[in-house]
Design a protein around this motif. Structure first.
Motif, PDB file in Angstrom:
ATOM      1  N   LYS A  16       0.813  -1.217   0.000  1.00 36.39           N
ATOM      2  CA  LYS A  16       0.000   0.000   0.000  1.00 36.39           C
ATOM      3  C   LYS A  16       0.849   1.270   0.000  1.00 36.39           C
ATOM      4  CE  LYS A  16      -3.966  -2.195   2.136  1.00 36.39           C
ATOM      5  NZ  LYS A  16      -4.914  -1.939   1.074  1.00 36.39           N
ATOM      6  N   ALA A  17       2.157   1.098  -0.154  1.00 35.92           N
ATOM      7  CA  ALA A  17       3.100   2.227  -0.204  1.00 35.92           C
ATOM      8  C   ALA A  17       2.993   3.111   1.043  1.00 35.92           C
ATOM      9  CB  ALA A  17       2.915   3.036  -1.479  1.00 35.92           C
ATOM     10  N   LEU A  18       2.888   2.462   2.206  1.00 35.42           N
ATOM     11  CA  LEU A  18       2.824   3.180   3.471  1.00 35.42           C
ATOM     12  C   LEU A  18       4.142   3.040   4.215  1.00 35.42           C
ATOM     13  CD1 LEU A  18      -0.641   1.905   4.776  1.00 35.42           C
ATOM     14  CD2 LEU A  18      -0.164   4.158   3.802  1.00 35.42           C
ATOM     15  N   SER A  19       4.579   4.105   4.830  1.00 35.22           N
ATOM     16  CA  SER A  19       5.713   4.014   5.742  1.00 35.22           C
ATOM     17  C   SER A  19       5.187   3.526   7.087  1.00 35.22           C
ATOM     18  CB  SER A  19       6.365   5.392   5.911  1.00 35.22           C
ATOM     19  OG  SER A  19       5.474   6.268   6.586  1.00 35.22           O
ATOM     20  N   GLN A  20       6.087   3.167   7.973  1.00 35.75           N
ATOM     21  CA  GLN A  20       5.643   2.801   9.325  1.00 35.75           C
ATOM     22  C   GLN A  20       4.953   3.988   9.981  1.00 35.75           C
ATOM     23  OE1 GLN A  20       9.058   1.198  11.390  1.00 35.75           O
ATOM     24  NE2 GLN A  20       8.714  -0.840  10.531  1.00 35.75           N
ATOM     25  N   ARG A  21       5.439   5.185   9.716  1.00 37.24           N
ATOM     26  CA  ARG A  21       4.823   6.400  10.261  1.00 37.24           C
ATOM     27  C   ARG A  21       3.397   6.568   9.729  1.00 37.24           C
ATOM     28  NH1 ARG A  21       7.122  10.605  12.709  1.00 37.24           N
ATOM     29  NH2 ARG A  21       9.176   9.907  12.072  1.00 37.24           N
ATOM     30  N   ASP A  22       3.205   6.323   8.424  1.00 39.74           N
ATOM     31  CA  ASP A  22       1.869   6.412   7.820  1.00 39.74           C
ATOM     32  C   ASP A  22       0.910   5.410   8.458  1.00 39.74           C
ATOM     33  OD1 ASP A  22       2.818   8.319   5.957  1.00 39.74           O
ATOM     34  OD2 ASP A  22       3.217   6.782   4.440  1.00 39.74           O
ATOM     35  N   LEU A  23       1.366   4.160   8.579  1.00 39.08           N
ATOM     36  CA  LEU A  23       0.524   3.120   9.173  1.00 39.08           C
ATOM     37  C   LEU A  23       0.192   3.460  10.615  1.00 39.08           C
ATOM     38  CD1 LEU A  23      -0.976   0.454   9.078  1.00 39.08           C
ATOM     39  CD2 LEU A  23       1.212  -0.713   9.507  1.00 39.08           C
ATOM     40  N   ALA A  24       1.164   3.924  11.355  1.00 40.20           N
ATOM     41  CA  ALA A  24       0.923   4.303  12.748  1.00 40.20           C
ATOM     42  C   ALA A  24      -0.155   5.384  12.838  1.00 40.20           C
ATOM     43  CB  ALA A  24       2.216   4.783  13.399  1.00 40.20           C
ATOM     44  N   ALA A  25      -0.067   6.384  11.970  1.00 43.35           N
ATOM     45  CA  ALA A  25      -1.056   7.463  11.986  1.00 43.35           C
ATOM     46  C   ALA A  25      -2.448   6.936  11.638  1.00 43.35           C
ATOM     47  CB  ALA A  25      -0.642   8.566  11.012  1.00 43.35           C
ATOM     48  N   LEU A  26      -2.542   6.087  10.623  1.00 39.61           N
ATOM     49  CA  LEU A  26      -3.833   5.517  10.235  1.00 39.61           C
ATOM     50  C   LEU A  26      -4.445   4.665  11.339  1.00 39.61           C
ATOM     51  CD1 LEU A  26      -3.109   4.384   6.567  1.00 39.61           C
ATOM     52  CD2 LEU A  26      -4.725   6.159   7.286  1.00 39.61           C
ATOM     53  N   ALA A  27      -3.594   3.928  12.038  1.00 30.44           N
ATOM     54  CA  ALA A  27      -4.066   3.003  13.071  1.00 30.44           C
ATOM     55  C   ALA A  27      -4.213   3.665  14.443  1.00 30.44           C
ATOM     56  CB  ALA A  27      -3.106   1.817  13.172  1.00 30.44           C
ATOM     57  N   GLY A  28      -3.718   4.879  14.585  1.00 28.35           N
ATOM     58  CA  GLY A  28      -3.777   5.541  15.890  1.00 28.35           C
ATOM     59  C   GLY A  28      -2.801   4.924  16.878  1.00 28.35           C
ATOM     60  N   LEU A  29      -1.656   4.487  16.367  1.00 29.02           N
ATOM     61  CA  LEU A  29      -0.626   3.854  17.187  1.00 29.02           C
ATOM     62  C   LEU A  29       0.654   4.662  17.081  1.00 29.02           C
ATOM     63  CD1 LEU A  29      -1.219   0.197  15.941  1.00 29.02           C
ATOM     64  CD2 LEU A  29      -1.962   1.149  18.136  1.00 29.02           C
ATOM     65  N   SER A  30       1.589   4.392  17.963  1.00 26.15           N
ATOM     66  CA  SER A  30       2.886   5.060  17.855  1.00 26.15           C
ATOM     67  C   SER A  30       3.728   4.357  16.792  1.00 26.15           C
ATOM     68  CB  SER A  30       3.625   5.034  19.191  1.00 26.15           C
ATOM     69  OG  SER A  30       4.083   3.721  19.480  1.00 26.15           O
ATOM     70  N   VAL A  31       4.660   5.102  16.216  1.00 24.31           N
ATOM     71  CA  VAL A  31       5.580   4.522  15.244  1.00 24.31           C
ATOM     72  C   VAL A  31       6.393   3.416  15.911  1.00 24.31           C
ATOM     73  CG1 VAL A  31       7.525   4.984  13.697  1.00 24.31           C
ATOM     74  CG2 VAL A  31       5.705   6.670  13.934  1.00 24.31           C
ATOM     75  N   THR A  32       6.767   3.625  17.157  1.00 19.84           N
ATOM     76  CA  THR A  32       7.529   2.615  17.898  1.00 19.84           C
ATOM     77  C   THR A  32       6.745   1.315  17.999  1.00 19.84           C
ATOM     78  OG1 THR A  32       8.664   4.330  19.153  1.00 19.84           O
ATOM     79  CG2 THR A  32       8.678   2.109  20.086  1.00 19.84           C
ATOM     80  N   THR A  33       5.452   1.411  18.284  1.00 18.49           N
ATOM     81  CA  THR A  33       4.626   0.200  18.380  1.00 18.49           C
ATOM     82  C   THR A  33       4.583  -0.532  17.049  1.00 18.49           C
ATOM     83  OG1 THR A  33       3.265   1.078  20.167  1.00 18.49           O
ATOM     84  CG2 THR A  33       2.283  -0.670  18.813  1.00 18.49           C
ATOM     85  N   VAL A  34       4.334   0.197  15.966  1.00 23.02           N
ATOM     86  CA  VAL A  34       4.281  -0.431  14.646  1.00 23.02           C
ATOM     87  C   VAL A  34       5.614  -1.098  14.333  1.00 23.02           C
ATOM     88  CG1 VAL A  34       4.057  -0.013  12.160  1.00 23.02           C
ATOM     89  CG2 VAL A  34       2.467   1.069  13.764  1.00 23.02           C
ATOM     90  N   ASN A  35       6.706  -0.399  14.575  1.00 23.87           N
ATOM     91  CA  ASN A  35       8.030  -0.957  14.306  1.00 23.87           C
ATOM     92  C   ASN A  35       8.277  -2.221  15.112  1.00 23.87           C
ATOM     93  OD1 ASN A  35      11.108  -0.913  15.393  1.00 23.87           O
ATOM     94  ND2 ASN A  35      10.980  -0.476  13.202  1.00 23.87           N
ATOM     95  N   ARG A  36       8.004  -2.184  16.385  1.00 23.44           N
ATOM     96  CA  ARG A  36       8.274  -3.354  17.243  1.00 23.44           C
ATOM     97  C   ARG A  36       7.382  -4.533  16.919  1.00 23.44           C
ATOM     98  NH1 ARG A  36       9.663  -0.394  23.002  1.00 23.44           N
ATOM     99  NH2 ARG A  36      11.658   0.412  22.280  1.00 23.44           N
ATOM    100  N   VAL A  37       6.144  -4.260  16.558  1.00 23.44           N
ATOM    101  CA  VAL A  37       5.249  -5.349  16.149  1.00 23.44           C
ATOM    102  C   VAL A  37       5.755  -5.953  14.840  1.00 23.44           C
ATOM    103  CG1 VAL A  37       2.934  -5.882  15.286  1.00 23.44           C
ATOM    104  CG2 VAL A  37       3.204  -4.517  17.364  1.00 23.44           C
ATOM    105  N   GLU A  38       6.129  -5.088  13.907  1.00 21.81           N
ATOM    106  CA  GLU A  38       6.554  -5.551  12.584  1.00 21.81           C
ATOM    107  C   GLU A  38       7.828  -6.383  12.631  1.00 21.81           C
ATOM    108  OE1 GLU A  38       7.916  -3.030   8.932  1.00 21.81           O
ATOM    109  OE2 GLU A  38       5.734  -2.886   9.096  1.00 21.81           O
ATOM    110  N   ILE A  39       8.737  -6.077  13.540  1.00 23.87           N
ATOM    111  CA  ILE A  39       9.974  -6.861  13.612  1.00 23.87           C
ATOM    112  C   ILE A  39       9.915  -7.958  14.679  1.00 23.87           C
ATOM    113  CG2 ILE A  39      11.403  -5.048  12.615  1.00 23.87           C
ATOM    114  CD1 ILE A  39      12.418  -4.378  15.411  1.00 23.87           C
ATOM    115  N   GLY A  40       8.768  -8.098  15.320  1.00 25.46           N
ATOM    116  CA  GLY A  40       8.567  -9.198  16.250  1.00 25.46           C
ATOM    117  C   GLY A  40       9.075  -8.968  17.665  1.00 25.46           C
ATOM    118  N   LEU A  41       9.352  -7.728  18.020  1.00 26.65           N
ATOM    119  CA  LEU A  41       9.820  -7.443  19.383  1.00 26.65           C
ATOM    120  C   LEU A  41       8.683  -7.189  20.350  1.00 26.65           C
ATOM    121  CD1 LEU A  41      12.888  -5.111  18.752  1.00 26.65           C
ATOM    122  CD2 LEU A  41      12.880  -7.526  19.375  1.00 26.65           C
TER     123      LEU A  41
END
Length: 72
Positions: A16-41
């Motif tokens: 969908k050509a979204l950055s982690q920042r874009d996805l975080a904004a759409l989902a109402g989450l922090s960029v840190t949360t999206v990043n950590r979920v995406e890499i399995g931390l």
């Protein structure tokens, strides 16, 4: 979480050509949360899974399926 889960989030986000920042904004989450979920931390709570799925235009169950099913 399964490797499919983390990979599917990243794959769908990139499709969908979204950055982690874009996805975080759409989902109402922090960029840190999206990043950590995406890499399995971080193991997301059910509401986070729902927010990510909704923001990516799929069902929560789709985030746990194998790669081939997502691309059909």
């Amino acid at each position: 979480m399964s490797a499919n889960f983390e990979g599917n989030i990243r794959r769908l986000r990139e499709l969908k050509a979204l950055s982690q920042r874009d996805l975080a904004a759409l989902a109402g989450l922090s960029v840190t949360t999206v990043n950590r979920v995406e890499i399995g931390l971080r193991r997301p709570i059910p509401s986070t899974v729902r927010k990510l799925a909704q923001s990516l235009g799929v069902s929560p169950e789709d985030l746990f399926t194998d790669q081939l099913r997502l691309m059909e």
